[in-house]
Design an enzyme around this catalytic site. Structure first.
Site, PDB file in Angstrom:
ATOM      1  N   ALA A  11      42.236  37.667  37.826  1.00 41.19           N
ATOM      2  CA  ALA A  11      40.860  37.444  37.341  1.00 41.19           C
ATOM      3  C   ALA A  11      39.844  37.310  38.478  1.00 41.19           C
ATOM      4  CB  ALA A  11      40.837  36.194  36.466  1.00 41.19           C
ATOM      5  N   GLY A  16      39.609  41.894  35.042  1.00 40.13           N
ATOM      6  CA  GLY A  16      40.083  40.534  34.765  1.00 40.13           C
ATOM      7  C   GLY A  16      38.980  39.499  34.943  1.00 40.13           C
ATOM      8  N   TYR A 152      52.894  54.256  38.744  1.00 38.58           N
ATOM      9  CA  TYR A 152      51.850  53.583  37.956  1.00 38.58           C
ATOM     10  C   TYR A 152      51.989  53.967  36.481  1.00 38.58           C
ATOM     11  CZ  TYR A 152      47.145  52.097  36.534  1.00 38.58           C
ATOM     12  OH  TYR A 152      46.083  51.491  35.908  1.00 38.58           O
TER      13      TYR A 152
HETATM   14  P1  NAP Z   1      40.888  45.719  40.637  1.00 39.96           P
HETATM   15  O1  NAP Z   1      39.415  45.699  40.603  1.00 39.96           O
HETATM   16  O2  NAP Z   1      41.594  46.337  41.786  1.00 39.96           O
HETATM   17  O3  NAP Z   1      41.408  44.203  40.432  1.00 39.96           O
HETATM   18  C1  NAP Z   1      42.787  43.951  40.407  1.00 39.96           C
HETATM   19  C2  NAP Z   1      43.022  42.484  40.128  1.00 39.96           C
HETATM   20  O4  NAP Z   1      44.456  42.290  40.053  1.00 39.96           O
HETATM   21  C3  NAP Z   1      42.485  41.573  41.211  1.00 39.96           C
HETATM   22  O5  NAP Z   1      41.892  40.435  40.646  1.00 39.96           O
HETATM   23  C4  NAP Z   1      43.747  41.196  42.003  1.00 39.96           C
HETATM   24  O6  NAP Z   1      43.696  39.877  42.545  1.00 39.96           O
HETATM   25  C5  NAP Z   1      44.789  41.210  40.903  1.00 39.96           C
HETATM   26  N1  NAP Z   1      46.143  41.335  41.432  1.00 39.96           N
HETATM   27  C6  NAP Z   1      46.713  42.405  42.033  1.00 39.96           C
HETATM   28  N2  NAP Z   1      47.968  42.096  42.437  1.00 39.96           N
HETATM   29  C7  NAP Z   1      48.183  40.803  42.084  1.00 39.96           C
HETATM   30  C8  NAP Z   1      49.272  39.903  42.220  1.00 39.96           C
HETATM   31  N3  NAP Z   1      50.417  40.272  42.812  1.00 39.96           N
HETATM   32  N4  NAP Z   1      49.146  38.654  41.739  1.00 39.96           N
HETATM   33  C9  NAP Z   1      48.005  38.251  41.130  1.00 39.96           C
HETATM   34  N5  NAP Z   1      46.934  39.058  40.969  1.00 39.96           N
HETATM   35  C10 NAP Z   1      47.025  40.310  41.440  1.00 39.96           C
HETATM   36  O7  NAP Z   1      41.485  46.474  39.363  1.00 39.96           O
HETATM   37  P2  NAP Z   1      40.908  46.627  37.872  1.00 39.96           P
HETATM   38  O8  NAP Z   1      40.328  47.981  37.759  1.00 39.96           O
HETATM   39  O9  NAP Z   1      40.091  45.452  37.501  1.00 39.96           O
HETATM   40  O10 NAP Z   1      42.277  46.638  37.071  1.00 39.96           O
HETATM   41  C11 NAP Z   1      42.670  45.612  36.187  1.00 39.96           C
HETATM   42  C12 NAP Z   1      43.751  46.149  35.259  1.00 39.96           C
HETATM   43  O11 NAP Z   1      43.225  47.248  34.512  1.00 39.96           O
HETATM   44  C13 NAP Z   1      44.973  46.706  36.022  1.00 39.96           C
HETATM   45  O12 NAP Z   1      46.157  46.374  35.343  1.00 39.96           O
HETATM   46  C14 NAP Z   1      44.750  48.199  35.983  1.00 39.96           C
HETATM   47  O13 NAP Z   1      45.957  48.918  36.074  1.00 39.96           O
HETATM   48  C15 NAP Z   1      44.083  48.359  34.624  1.00 39.96           C
HETATM   49  N6  NAP Z   1      43.309  49.606  34.494  1.00 39.96           N
HETATM   50  C16 NAP Z   1      42.223  49.839  35.290  1.00 39.96           C
HETATM   51  C17 NAP Z   1      41.525  51.027  35.142  1.00 39.96           C
HETATM   52  C18 NAP Z   1      40.325  51.371  35.964  1.00 39.96           C
HETATM   53  O14 NAP Z   1      39.853  52.529  35.888  1.00 39.96           O
HETATM   54  N7  NAP Z   1      39.754  50.457  36.729  1.00 39.96           N
HETATM   55  C19 NAP Z   1      41.951  51.977  34.202  1.00 39.96           C
HETATM   56  C20 NAP Z   1      43.066  51.710  33.423  1.00 39.96           C
HETATM   57  C21 NAP Z   1      43.734  50.510  33.581  1.00 39.96           C
HETATM   58  P3  NAP Z   1      43.551  39.540  44.128  1.00 39.96           P
HETATM   59  O15 NAP Z   1      42.530  40.486  44.686  1.00 39.96           O
HETATM   60  O16 NAP Z   1      43.133  38.117  44.129  1.00 39.96           O
HETATM   61  O17 NAP Z   1      44.932  39.737  44.752  1.00 39.96           O
END
Ligand code: NAP
Length: 243
Positions: A11, A16, A152
């Site tokens: 988050a 998140g 992925y």
């Molecule tokens: P993001 O901006 O890169 O953020 C990722 C988040 O996940 C960060 O808060 C990060 O926390 C956390 N995280 C990663 N590894 C972690 C770990 N080992 N333990 C705890 N926290 C962890 O990505 P997002 O786009 O918001 O993605 C969020 C979700 O949506 C993901 O599951 C992604 O696969 C899914 N999604 C995203 C998209 C897209 O286009 N953006 C599309 C489809 C699905 P820290 O930085 O604090 O480590």
């Protein structure tokens, strides 16, 4: 209405973070983060200023023991967990021939094993309370596969499998389990794309735009308020993939 206790993994940034902000208005949020301490602290301060109840918790959710500690901490403090949102995720773009065992472990443990572990940890409390809600943030690539993102795609297809199985097993205990499957959302996860590439992607999307984290957060809010949806993979992708 009674405040719900909600865990949101990952988050600190992106989707998140937006989910945590949206739900904090009426609930108690445990906002998990791992590396982004500064962003997590800033979120906490912003929410506290508004009088919302959001606390941050550092845990690497790819590790089983850290998932367990996060859940134990929450139950000890609040006695219950109403909603678990398995959002944390990472992606890596590589040819399948270049993928390493380390890539496999990192992506599967962060995107899939974490959701399994977090679910396994919260389920006894939810069964005891005869209610609960698990929401997995999946991806269209789990449904249709992505070139150069094989692991992925596997992790997200697995997450959808987890959703469907848990929905069947836990429905009789009053627990609903769903996946939200985003298309492309404007977060740091897509920072590798140039503006030109983003324009090309937009042209493939019927709604001709890239989604916002709030598009996903709204659906999460709705799923929490709903009471008859379970086992579903809900696509939010501007029509990019229509199955
Ligand atoms: P993001 O901006 O890169 O953020 C990722 C988040 O996940 C960060 O808060 C990060 O926390 C956390 N995280 C990663 N590894 C972690 C770990 N080992 N333990 C705890 N926290 C962890 O990505 P997002 O786009 O918001 O993605 C969020 C979700 O949506 C993901 O599951 C992604 O696969 C899914 N999604 C995203 C998209 C897209 O286009 N953006 C599309 C489809 C699905 P820290 O930085 O604090 O480590």
């Amino acid at each position: 209405m009674e405040e719900k206790v909600i865990i949101v993994t990952g988050a600190s940034r992106g989707i998140g973070r937006e989910i945590a902000k949206t739900l904090a208005k009426k609930n108690i949020i445990i906002a998990n983060y791992n590396k982004s301490e500064k962003e997590a602290q800033e979120l906490k301060q912003k929410m506290e200023k508004k009088g919302y109840k959001l606390e941050i918790y550092k845990a690497d959710i790819s590790k089983e023991n850290e998932c367990r500690e996060l859940v134990e901490y929450t139950i000890k403090k609040y006695k219950k967990i109403d909603v678990l949102i398995n959002n944390a995720g990472i992606s890596k773009t590589k040819l399948v021939t270049e993928v390493t065992k380390k890539d496999w472990e990192e992506i599967i443990n962060t995107n899939l094993y974490s959701a399994f572990n977090m679910s396994q940890q919260v389920i006894p409390n939810m069964i005891h309370n005869k209610k609960g809600n698990i929401i997995n943030i999946s991806s269209i690539w789990g449904q249709v596969g992505a070139s150069m993102e094989v692991i992925y795609s596997i992790s997200k297809a697995g997450l959808d499998g987890l959703t469907k199985s848990l929905a069947k097993e836990l429905g009789p205990s009053g627990i609903r389990v769903n996946s939200i499957s985003p298309g492309i959302i404007d977060t740091e996860m897509n920072k590798q794309y140039t503006n030109e590439e983003k324009e090309e992607i937009k042209q493939q999307i019927p709604l001709e735009k890239i989604g916002k984290p709030s598009d996903i957060a709204k659906c999460v809010k709705w799923l929490i308020e709903d009471n008859y949806t379970t086992g579903q993979i809900i696509s939010i992708n501007g029509g990019w993939v229509i199955t």
